[in-house]
Design a protein around this motif. Structure first.
Motif, short mmCIF file in Angstrom:
data_model
loop_
_atom_site.label_atom_id
_atom_site.label_comp_id
_atom_site.label_asym_id
_atom_site.label_seq_id
_atom_site.Cartn_x
_atom_site.Cartn_y
_atom_site.Cartn_z
N SER A 1 4.81 27.90 25.11
CA SER A 1 4.80 29.06 26.01
C SER A 1 4.83 30.36 25.23
CB SER A 1 5.99 28.99 26.97
OG SER A 1 5.84 27.86 27.80
N VAL A 2 3.72 30.65 24.56
CA VAL A 2 3.68 31.81 23.67
C VAL A 2 3.69 33.11 24.47
CG1 VAL A 2 2.59 30.64 21.72
CG2 VAL A 2 1.16 31.64 23.51
N MET A 3 3.49 33.04 25.79
CA MET A 3 3.59 34.25 26.62
C MET A 3 4.90 34.27 27.39
SD MET A 3 -0.34 34.52 27.90
CE MET A 3 -0.17 36.15 28.63
N ASN A 4 5.20 33.18 28.09
CA ASN A 4 6.39 33.17 28.95
C ASN A 4 7.69 33.41 28.18
OD1 ASN A 4 5.29 32.89 31.45
ND2 ASN A 4 5.36 30.65 31.48
N LYS B 1 7.92 34.60 24.85
CA LYS B 1 7.53 35.14 23.54
C LYS B 1 8.73 35.73 22.79
CE LYS B 1 5.63 39.75 24.65
NZ LYS B 1 6.21 39.95 25.99
#
Ligand code: ADP
Ligand code: MG
Length: 683
Positions: free
Chosen positions: A417-420, A422
């Protein structure tokens, strides 16, 4: 060795410095100022008083002595600048950013040669021209970003392309990879990728040097140097991964032999990497994933526990690992039952260990402890933990970090989850950790690393019949050798061949027939691919047929005679030699016969080939099961085949004049292997 003034300069001058940070000469200064350089920085620019807060020198002559010059002025001014700095300012390190040299033609090449001459005179080191620069723990003399975290135990990275170096950094940094040094060699006028690898080898310090080396290159300029220093570094405990781009090779496709058609210069690169123990990668993501694996504890064994809170990625990873030769062993028994009790209902510990979307940090801690201490059939763990974005996961990644510190078994974190999450990932990386955002890339890279062997630096002698081979080779004309000389060479190399008689008139043909015994095989002498022109007749049973075929064959275009052999049977295998410029001789083996170019089941290695290597070459063939015997059919004497391959390698070493050689086929059974068709080309 590279000049110490390049690696660790006390002072740097930027020739052609600028206030415009959108220009290389401006960005260079900004990068140096904002990073780790602690020495004196000088700038030369006749048109400016002050650049980025630093007083400017109008002329080179005003400068004090300076260790390293980074030059970003027009190519035509470079030779005099370099000569002056080298002679008058004690400068030994040079990085030329400017383009307009050999990449643009002869006039540029001349400038380049002049620069190299000046640098060589003072025993200095030149990087470039036409490069983005270098960076290490002492300075960042590079005009591109991103700048990675620079630490002693990061990766050393050498790139033949500046732009590609940037893109590789962009793939590496978000994963958490750090660097010890980055070199972009540009035109490699004086210093090429291989020279830098040599420097990394010769300056290697087991205490302080990085153990991970990454390479991107488009041409292997000095194969022998690459092989030697890669082998040295690996024997010192280093790991090397490399991309060699540009694998198509029109030249070799025109080759007239089987070996020539099967082996391109790219095969030679493969063979060299294999011999050295370099993990060959084909994309930036693959290279940085392999580098990230190198940065973890070494995986010994093949049994992996997948710990996950989501089904999908675990299934994909299971597929990738299984296809790559790993096992995701079933976990059962008392300890497994005990662990299951500690997880939420619906969890599974059979492996993958799925502790559900609601799984907690303390459950992860427990699972890792069980894998580390109680499940003896587990060698390593992959922990997959992302987030649907509902709540933070700092606690989970903290557990992961703490466990990675103390566990003996390697743990590979997949944090997708490189966005959720980060921020959580950023915190994890800030602790020096590395993330594998994609589980399948990790699985494939793990299998690639595990199948790249550590090189065996075994000493291999030349052919015991070296002198005999030399005597034969000395009298050979260029081009394809005639059958009688081929026979002599095979005998000298101790490669077993069938009995055969060369005839060129009918009466002789009859005697020959009675000598070899029936049935026999007739082959036209002259044409290179005999079967293609109806020049091979098997199972000739009597004199009448012999005579008929003899007359027919002598009419084939280019026929100079007929070869008569006994009719043998067995599995058809193949062995060959192909010389590749600069690399030396490649030795190939595989399933043989007239369909070898279609089936393409070949293995190859770079001569000299040891018995260990030739056994491995045979073992890597797709048809190995057939060769070992399958479906009630007996196999072949694999050990003998391996010996024949090493003898072929010894022949190539003793007779480097051989540019191509095919033995196709050798007829093989469990007792003997006999060459029935061989071609040798001398250049
Ligand atoms: P080319 O490769 O020029 O077509 P070969 O000598 O390899 O000619 O013969 C073609 C095929 O004939 C071989 O692949 C093999 O199947 C068969 N063959 C050749 N020589 C013999 C032999 N002495 N005994 C049995 N089969 C043979
Ligand atoms: Mg043949």
């Amino acid at each position: 060795m590279l000049a110490k003034e390049l690696i660790n300069p006390k002072s740097i001058v930027i020739v052609g410095g600028s206030n415009d940070i959108q220009k290389p000469g401006g960005k260079l200064i900004k990068n140096i100022l904002e990073n780790n350089f602690s020495g004196n920085l000088f700038i030369v620019n006749p048109k400016e008083e002050n650049i980025q807060g630093i007083k400017c020198f109008k002329e080179l002559s005003e400068l004090p002595n300076v260790d390293l010059a980074v030059i970003a002025i027009a190519a035509r001014f470079c030779p005099e600048t370099v000569e002056y700095l080298a002679q008058s300012k004690g400068t030994r390190g040079f990085i030329i950013i400017s383009a307009g040299f050999s990449e643009e033609g002869e006039a540029g090449a001349m400038l380049e040669r002049k620069v190299v001459e000046s640098v060589n005179k003072v025993n200095g080191t030149l990087i470039g021209p036409n490069c983005v620069g270098i960076m290490n723990c002492h300075h960042t003399s590079i005009f591109t970003t991103p700048i990675p975290k620079l630490v002693n135990n990061g990766c050393d990275f050498i790139s033949g392309s500046g732009a590609t170096a940037v893109f590789i950094m962009e793939s590496a940094i978000p994963k958490g990879l750090t660097f010890s040094s980055v070199y972009s060699v540009g035109n490699s006028a004086q210093t090429c990728v291989e020279d830098i690898l040599q420097h990394l080898d010769e300056s290697f310090d087991p205490e302080s040097s990085s153990k991970v080396k990454l390479i991107y290159l488009e041409t292997v300029k000095k194969p022998a140097k690459l092989l030697k220093h890669a082998q040295n570094l690996i024997s010192k405990g280093c790991k090397i991964a490399a991309i060699k781009a540009g694998s198509s090779d029109a030249g070799s496709r025109a080759a007239s032999s089987h070996t020539g058609a099967l082996a391109s210069s790219d095969t030679a690169v493969d063979a060299l990497f294999k011999k050295a123990g370099i993990v060959r990668c084909h994309s930036r993501e693959e290279l940085t994933t392999v580098a990230a694996i190198f940065m973890h504890k070494e995986l010994v064994g093949k049994n992996i526990a997948i710990i996950t809170h989501a089904g999908g990625p675990a299934v994909m990873l299971t597929d990738a690992l299984s296809n790559g030769g790993f096992s995701i062993p079933h976990i059962e028994g008392e300890a497994a039952e005990e662990l299951l009790q500690k997880l939420f209902p619906g969890s599974s510990v059979a492996n993958p260990i799925d502790f559900l979307a609601t799984g907690t940090a303390s459950q992860l801690e427990t699972i890792i402890d069980y894998c580390e201490n109680k499940f003896n059939n587990i060698d390593a763990m992959v922990v997959i933990f992302g987030s649907p974005g509902l709540f933070p996961v700092f606690d989970v990644y903290n557990v992961l970090h703490e466990k990675m510190k103390i566990c003996k078994k390697p743990i590979f974190p997949v944090l997708p989850s490189v966005m959720n999450v980060k921020d959580e990932i950023a915190e994890f990386l800030a602790k020096g950790r590395i993330n594998f955002p994609d589980e399948v890339l990790l699985g494939n890279a793990l299998s690639k690393v595990s199948t790249t062997n550590i090189s065996q630096n075994e000493v291999i002698g030349t052919s015991p019949n070296h002198d005999k081979i030399r005597d034969i080779i000395k009298k050979c004309p260029k081009g394809y050798l005639e059958p009688s000389i081929v026979q002599e060479l095979l005998d000298a190399a101790e490669i077993p061949r069938t009995q055969e008689i060369i005839v060129n008139d009918e009466s002789l043909a009859k005697t020959a027939g009675s000598m070899a015994g029936w049935p026999l095989v007739m082959k036209v002498i002259g044409p290179v691919h005999k079967s293609d022109v109806g020049g091979v007749v098997l199972n000739v049973k009597n004199e009448e047929q012999l005579s008929l075929e003899f007359h027919r064959m002598m009419k084939i275009e280019g026929a100079t005679g007929v070869l008569i052999q006994p009719m043998l049977s067995g599995i058809e295998v193949f062995a060959g030699i192909k010389r590749e410029d600069n690399f030396g001789h490649m030795i190939l083996c595989g399933m043989g016969g007239i369909y070898i170019e279609i089936l393409k089941d070949v293995s190859y290695g770079l001569a000299p080939i040891s018995l260990l290597e030739s056994r491995e070459m045979i073992n890597n063939l797709k048809s190995i099961k057939l060769l070992k015997g399958a479906r009630g059919k007996k196999g072949i004497d694999i050990e003998l085949f391996a010996k024949i391959i090493t003898r072929l390698s010894a022949l190539a070493i003793s007779a480097p004049e051989i540019s191509e050689m095919d033995i196709n086929p050798l007829l093989a059974n469990e007792n003997e292997i006999v060459a029935v068709d061989a071609r040798i080309k001398i250049d």
